[in-house]
Each structure stands twice: as C-alpha cells, then as structure tokens.
Design a protein around this motif. Structure first.
Motif, PDB file in Angstrom:
ATOM      1  N   ALA A 410       0.832  -1.211   0.000  1.00 21.17           N
ATOM      2  CA  ALA A 410       0.000   0.000   0.000  1.00 21.17           C
ATOM      3  C   ALA A 410       0.860   1.252   0.000  1.00 21.17           C
ATOM      4  CB  ALA A 410      -0.925  -0.020   1.211  1.00 21.17           C
ATOM      5  N   ALA A 411       1.962   1.221   0.814  1.00 23.03           N
ATOM      6  CA  ALA A 411       2.863   2.377   0.862  1.00 23.03           C
ATOM      7  C   ALA A 411       3.530   2.606  -0.489  1.00 23.03           C
ATOM      8  CB  ALA A 411       3.911   2.170   1.948  1.00 23.03           C
ATOM      9  N   GLU A 412       3.947   1.512  -1.109  1.00 19.12           N
ATOM     10  CA  GLU A 412       4.580   1.624  -2.423  1.00 19.12           C
ATOM     11  C   GLU A 412       3.591   2.143  -3.458  1.00 19.12           C
ATOM     12  OE1 GLU A 412       6.052  -2.250  -3.172  1.00 19.12           O
ATOM     13  OE2 GLU A 412       7.896  -1.986  -1.987  1.00 19.12           O
ATOM     14  N   ALA A 413       2.366   1.634  -3.373  1.00 13.59           N
ATOM     15  CA  ALA A 413       1.348   2.094  -4.320  1.00 13.59           C
ATOM     16  C   ALA A 413       1.057   3.576  -4.116  1.00 13.59           C
ATOM     17  CB  ALA A 413       0.068   1.274  -4.150  1.00 13.59           C
ATOM     18  N   ALA A 414       0.998   4.021  -2.829  1.00 12.53           N
ATOM     19  CA  ALA A 414       0.735   5.434  -2.540  1.00 12.53           C
ATOM     20  C   ALA A 414       1.886   6.307  -3.025  1.00 12.53           C
ATOM     21  CB  ALA A 414       0.519   5.617  -1.036  1.00 12.53           C
ATOM     22  N   GLU A 416       3.968   5.585  -5.408  1.00 13.06           N
ATOM     23  CA  GLU A 416       3.932   5.609  -6.873  1.00 13.06           C
ATOM     24  C   GLU A 416       2.849   6.555  -7.368  1.00 13.06           C
ATOM     25  OE1 GLU A 416       4.707   4.839 -10.858  1.00 13.06           O
ATOM     26  OE2 GLU A 416       5.899   4.494  -9.049  1.00 13.06           O
ATOM     27  N   GLN A 417       1.721   6.567  -6.680  1.00 16.08           N
ATOM     28  CA  GLN A 417       0.646   7.462  -7.078  1.00 16.08           C
ATOM     29  C   GLN A 417       1.062   8.925  -6.892  1.00 16.08           C
ATOM     30  OE1 GLN A 417      -2.328   6.527  -8.505  1.00 16.08           O
ATOM     31  NE2 GLN A 417      -2.507   8.735  -8.869  1.00 16.08           N
ATOM     32  N   ARG A 418       1.775   9.210  -5.751  1.00 14.53           N
ATOM     33  CA  ARG A 418       2.244  10.574  -5.522  1.00 14.53           C
ATOM     34  C   ARG A 418       3.248  10.996  -6.611  1.00 14.53           C
ATOM     35  NH1 ARG A 418       2.336   8.794  -0.135  1.00 14.53           N
ATOM     36  NH2 ARG A 418       4.606   8.446  -0.230  1.00 14.53           N
ATOM     37  N   ARG A 419       4.096  10.036  -6.963  1.00 13.62           N
ATOM     38  CA  ARG A 419       5.070  10.351  -8.009  1.00 13.62           C
ATOM     39  C   ARG A 419       4.382  10.663  -9.337  1.00 13.62           C
ATOM     40  NH1 ARG A 419       8.224   8.629 -12.054  1.00 13.62           N
ATOM     41  NH2 ARG A 419       6.962   6.769 -12.395  1.00 13.62           N
ATOM     42  N   GLN A 420       3.383   9.849  -9.659  1.00 12.67           N
ATOM     43  CA  GLN A 420       2.651  10.083 -10.898  1.00 12.67           C
ATOM     44  C   GLN A 420       1.937  11.437 -10.869  1.00 12.67           C
ATOM     45  OE1 GLN A 420       2.719   8.304 -13.619  1.00 12.67           O
ATOM     46  NE2 GLN A 420       3.947   6.602 -12.797  1.00 12.67           N
TER      47      GLN A 420
END
Length: 497
Positions: A410-414, A416-420
């Motif tokens: 979940a942290a990695e997904a978040a 990655e979403q912030r980076r995007q």
C-alpha cells in the motif's frame, strides 16, 4: 449359544432345512416364505451363457449353488436328487425330460476368453500359467511339432462345459464341475448376487435369459448398446431369432420385460436404435435398470435402524455383495459390531490413513472385529489439538506477514501514485508557464551535466538544438526533463516556506 449355532449353519444347510420343512406339504422353492435368502455370488463371467432353456438354467443355478458353499474344490458333488430338483424348481417326474435337461446343460459351453485363463494344453485342459514370450519362442524353435502347449491370442477363444459328468443313482445326483469354473464360482471377484428364491419364479425363458444378462450392470443403471441379434439368441435358436422386430418385440421382448418387472428385484426398460450407419433397421438395444425399493428395503430391514442402513449404503457405498455378506453373518455381525466398525473406519479416515475404498475397509473391519479404544481416541484428540494449535500459530504468523506485505504494498502504491501526480503536475506547470519561465527551466536543464546533458547526448543531439518548444517532442528527454521540473518546483516550495 444361539449365535454360535447360527454361525455354523451354511446357506446349503439352511436350504436343506427349508426343503425338509416344505417337502411334506409339497411347497416349491418359489413359494417359500423366509426372511433369509438362498443364493450365491455369481461371477459376472457367467452372464455370457447363451443357449440354455429355462430348466437348464435352473439346473446350472442349483449345481453352482451347491459348489459355491464349499471353500475348497472337489472332484464331485453329491446331494439328494429330490433336494436338487427342489432347488431348481423341477416338479416333473418325467425321467426322459430330466435327461434332456441334463443333456442340454452338458452340450452348452462357456467362453472364458477374457477370464483369468490364458492358455490350454493339447487336450483342451486349461493351464494356470503361461510362459513368457521368450520361453514360448524357444520351445517353438526347439520342436515345432510339439503340440503340448497352445497359446490363446485375443482373437481366439476358450470354451468350457458348464457341467461335467452327471450320475443319478439310488435317489442321489452326483455331478462334476470343471476345476477352472469351480474357482470362478467359489471366489468371484467381479460378481453379483443370484437368488434361487427369485430366479425360480421365472416362467418365460426370454425373461430369465435377459435378467441373467443384465444383472451385473444394475449398479451402473444401464447397459451398453447391445446387438439385438445377441438378445434374440440368448435362449438359443428359435423362430424369435429370425422374426421381424415388431413381432419379436410383441411376442418375446415385451412379455419378458413385463415378466422381469413383475417378478424380479429390478425394474427394467429398454430403447432401440439403428446402429449401422445409413440403415434404418433397429439392430441395437440398451436396457435401463433400477433396483426396486423393496429389494433395497430387504437390506434395510436386516438392520435395526434406517439410519444405520443409510450410513452403509450412502456414506460407505456398500454393494449388493457386501450387504449379502452382512446378511449371512448377522449371527455375529450385530448392529453394535457394525457401528463399531463404522467408528473405526471413520477414525482411520480422520487420521489421514491411506484407505483406497471405504466399503472394502469397512468389511475388513467387520471381519477382523477392529475397534477404536478410548486410549486411541484420546491420542487422536491430543494429536488433533496439537495440529490445530500449530495450524493456528502458522495462520497467525502468515496473517502478520500478509499484513506487513499489504502495508508495504500500500505504501509503495501510494508513493507511486504521488510520483505520478507530481509528474503530471510538473508537466502541466511547464505547459502552462510563461515563455520566460519555460526558457529558464530548459536552460537550467541543458546546463546540468548530470541530468540534462546526458539525456541530450543519449538522444544524439546537441544542446543548442533543444529549446522550450521542442523539448517535449523527444520522449526520452521529456522523461528526464519532467522529473527535473518537479524537483525545481519542490525547491521553490521549500524556499517559500
């Protein structure tokens, strides 16, 4: 004490007792009312018998019933002639006719090609063991004229007479049965129950012949498609073999089906079809089979409770043969012993033991009087608790691992979403910025030797070529420029703070 006496009474002795009891009042076997059946396990190979009349079939049944009662083979078997005739429901006193029945039986043969027999000697006697191919070839090369051994191939056959020599002397009948058939009669691995009380009721030869032919398939609830000519020939040669199907159906087949449904323990129906491509002639038949409820009820009545019967029938899937075995041993196989065996098999299954067929293992448990002790149950309970505790611990550990993995994911997904989102915002900022701001950003990017210059060099361009209007046209350069813009925006935001 009564149980021990009953245990010593064989089916043959029981049948003899019934005969003695009913002989004075001349009650034939088909009219006897008894709670215990008279019959034996007939090997399915005997369903191949073709060409016997009704009395001849009853003769074979009576003889094989007598043979089946003794565990060891014998050269001859001998009983009272009156008792033998009673078993085969033969009420005639015509010696000439009885002689014709014997001749009919002796002229019939049984093909045992797919039986356990694989070779015969020069006199037609069957050999138990066949040498391997190498030995056979060596023998053939050594002496091609030696005919002491004849190998039986798939397209050859092996035929045995159903009954050997028959003698009637001083009110007794003595007969022989080929040794190979005795083995099939005494130890039938693939068999079905044949009741003399039931088969003696048949009065139509086609009914009896069809009944014998389809009985091994009752558990499958239908037969395969069978040649109609085979069914026509089951009782032997007659006008029915050549009659048009509509007459054969009217005069033979339909009355036989009705007779079976009225008198036997099964219900039977049939369907026909034209099995030859391009032909409309009905030449194949298939029978649909169902055991009557009252036949199953006889097994249920043998037990004290319906639930016990359903357990044996549904949970363990006992066959007719196995129910018959229980019926024969009811003197010692009480309900308590049956429930004890059920308890034992369930316990073994719960332990995870390798049991191929529950029904067969249950019968072994009954025969050997297996039981589960309280100590064994306590051991199993403790083992089960330990297994459950270990499983719970493993489940807890796995749950923690899964939670950590899910949190990391979940942290990695978040992230990655912030980076995007940051990249999208940086791109939008550059596209919307004033020309001066765009020029400044591109200038700083190109001047950066570690970021911009390397990206431009990888594209094979000169720095002077890249400007604010075309920097986004090269994906590889844009892919490096957009993160650069995002970094510049972060620096500006920190300076504002």
């Amino acid at each position: 004490m009564a149980n021990s006496v009953e245990r010593r009474v064989t089916p043959l002795q029981y049948a003899l007792d019934l005969f003695v009891e009913n002989a004075p009042v001349k009650t034939p076997i088909d009219a006897v009312v008894t709670s215990k059946d008279i019959g034996y396990q007939k090997n399915s190979i005997f369903a191949r018998i073709i060409g016997l009349g009704l009395s001849a079939r009853r003769f074979v049944d009576a003889a094989y019933f007598i043979v089946a009662q003794e565990p060891e083979t014998s050269d001859t078997y001998e009983v009272s002639l009156n008792f033998f005739k009673w078993l085969m429901r033969y009420e005639s006193h015509n010696k000439k006719h009885f002689s014709s029945v014997v001749c009919s039986v002796k002229s019939a043969m049984l093909e045992v090609t797919s039986g356990p027999v694989v070779s015969v000697d020069s006199k037609g006697r069957l050999l138990e063991d066949q040498p391997d191919a190498t030995e056979a070839d060596e023998d053939a090369d050594a002496d091609q004229d030696d005919e002491s051994f004849v190998s039986v191939s798939d397209d050859e056959g092996d035929w045995l007479e159903l009954i050997g020599r028959v003698s009637v002397r001083n009110g007794r009948i003595r007969f022989r049965v080929p040794l190979e058939l005795q083995r099939l009669i005494k130890d039938p691995e693939n068999s079905y129950w044949t009741s003399l009380l039931l088969t003696s009721k048949f009065k139509l030869i086609y009914a009896r012949a069809i009944y014998d032919h389809v009985l091994p398939e009752v558990s499958h609830e239908r037969t395969d498609w069978i040649s109609l000519d085979l069914i026509r020939n089951l009782p032997g040669k007659s006008w029915a073999n050549f009659a048009e199907f509509k007459y054969f159906k009217r005069d033979y087949l339909e009355p036989a089906i009705k007779h079976i449904n009225e008198l036997s323990d099964i219900e039977i129906a049939y369907e026909t079809r034209a099995g030859t491509p391009g032909s409309r002639k009905k030449d194949q038949i298939r029978f649909k089979l169902k055991r009557k409820e009252e036949a199953a009820a006889a097994d249920a009545d043998m037990l004290s409770s319906a639930s016990l019967y359903l357990t044996l029938y549904k949970e363990f899937g006992l066959s007719d043969k196995q129910f018959a075995q229980i019926r024969e041993n009811r003197g010692t196989w009480t309900d308590a012993r049956i429930e004890q065996a059920i308890d034992y098999v369930r316990w073994r299954i719960t332990k995870g033991d390798d049991i191929r067929r529950a029904s067969g293992y249950l019968m072994k448990a009954l025969t050997e009087n297996y039981r589960v002790s309280d100590a064994d149950k306590q051991v199993s309970l403790l083992q089960t608790k330990r297994v459950e505790k270990a499983a719970a611990k493993d489940e807890e550990q796995n749950a923690r691992k899964d939670a950590v993995a899910a949190s990391v994911a979940a942290a990695e997904a978040a992230a990655e979403q912030r980076r995007q989102d940051e990249m999208r915002a940086a791109r939008d900022f550059f596209n919307a910025a004033e020309k001066k701001t765009q020029e400044e950003l591109v200038c700083r990017f190109v001047a950066s030797s570690t970021i911009g210059q390397r990206a431009i060099d990888r594209q094979g361009l000169k720095a002077a070529v890249v400007n604010e209007t075309n920097i986004m046209t090269w994906p590889s350069i844009a892919g490096t420029f957009v993160p650069f813009v995002a970094a510049e925006l972060r620096k500006a935001a920190r300076r504002v703070r």
